[in-house]
Each structure stands twice: as C-alpha cells, then as structure tokens.
Design a protein around this motif. Structure first.
Motif, short mmCIF file in Angstrom:
data_model
loop_
_atom_site.label_atom_id
_atom_site.label_comp_id
_atom_site.label_asym_id
_atom_site.label_seq_id
_atom_site.Cartn_x
_atom_site.Cartn_y
_atom_site.Cartn_z
N ASP A 60 -83.09 -15.08 76.86
CA ASP A 60 -83.10 -13.98 75.91
C ASP A 60 -82.14 -12.86 76.28
N LYS A 65 -77.89 -9.81 70.30
CA LYS A 65 -78.98 -8.97 69.78
C LYS A 65 -79.78 -8.36 70.93
N ALA A 66 -80.08 -9.16 71.94
CA ALA A 66 -80.82 -8.65 73.09
C ALA A 66 -80.00 -7.62 73.85
N ARG A 68 -77.79 -5.57 72.80
CA ARG A 68 -77.79 -4.28 72.11
C ARG A 68 -79.03 -3.46 72.47
N GLY A 69 -80.10 -4.13 72.86
CA GLY A 69 -81.32 -3.43 73.22
C GLY A 69 -81.30 -2.84 74.61
N TYR A 70 -80.62 -3.49 75.55
CA TYR A 70 -80.69 -2.99 76.92
C TYR A 70 -79.39 -2.39 77.46
N GLY A 73 -79.42 1.46 77.96
CA GLY A 73 -80.18 1.87 79.14
C GLY A 73 -79.43 1.60 80.43
N GLY A 110 -86.02 -2.15 78.31
CA GLY A 110 -85.18 -1.70 77.22
C GLY A 110 -84.96 -0.20 77.18
N GLN A 111 -85.38 0.47 78.22
CA GLN A 111 -85.15 1.92 78.30
C GLN A 111 -85.19 2.34 79.78
#
Length: 115
Positions: A60, A65-66, A68-70, A73, A110-111
């Motif tokens: 993942d 797409k993944a 862009r989430g992490y 951070g 993710g943050q």
C-alpha cells in the motif's frame, strides 16, 4: 528502484533490537507458524520471512494515492529535523533515532505527531 537495489533479502527493519526480539521470543505463540507473535518476530529478522512481511506492508505504501497521504508528513518531519540538526551535533545517534521515529509515524499514521 531503491527497494529493488537492496536485493532479494534486505536487512530487517530492526534486526539489531535484541531486547525486543528476546521479549517476543518469550511470548505465547512465538513458535507457532502464522501466529501474531511469529509475524512480529519476522520483522526483526533477515531473509525470506522478513521479505514476506516487508512485501505485505509496503504494497500500500508504493501506490501514488497512498504516497499523497504520507508525503506531506514526511516533508514536514524532514523540515523539522533539518532545522534541529545543528543543535544535536554532539549526539547524532539520538538525533537520528528521534528523526526516524518522526518519519515513521508520519508515514504510518499519515500525519506528524507533534508534542
């Protein structure tokens, strides 16, 4: 490219953490194939068992797409680490441990976890 460049059996994430390995080996289920404790022990290893655990976790992480989430951070953690590096010039081992924790939590949750 980086992952492929590490070869078939890269070093385990935390294979030198003997206190954790020792504690996990004493837990119930440590000898049971497929058990949760056995799986946890695999991340401390080297070879095929560690490779399989790593492949499971990173599936993942490698999708756009993944990422862009992490990535935001990770960028913030790197920025903060860069700013704080000069103050830790006499203790780079502590600096790298703290920085890697911030980078890991930024990717995993993710943050960035700020205190």
């Amino acid at each position: 490219q980086v992952i492929r460049g590490e070869g078939l059996h890269p070093s385990g994430a935390v294979e030198t953490q003997w206190p954790s390995i020792s504690a996990l080996k004493r837990m119930p289920g440590a000898d049971e194939p497929g058990g949760a404790t056995r799986g946890a022990l695999n991340i401390f290893g080297h070879g095929e068992a560690w490779r399989q655990e790593r492949m499971f976790f990173q599936q993942d992480l490698q999708t756009p797409k993944a990422a862009r989430g992490y990535i935001p951070g990770l960028a913030k953690a790197a920025q903060l680490a860069s700013r704080g590096a000069p103050a830790c010039a006499d203790s780079m081992d502590s600096f790298t441990a703290r920085s890697s924790f911030d980078l890991f939590t930024a990717a995993f949750f993710g943050q960035l976890i700020e205190a």
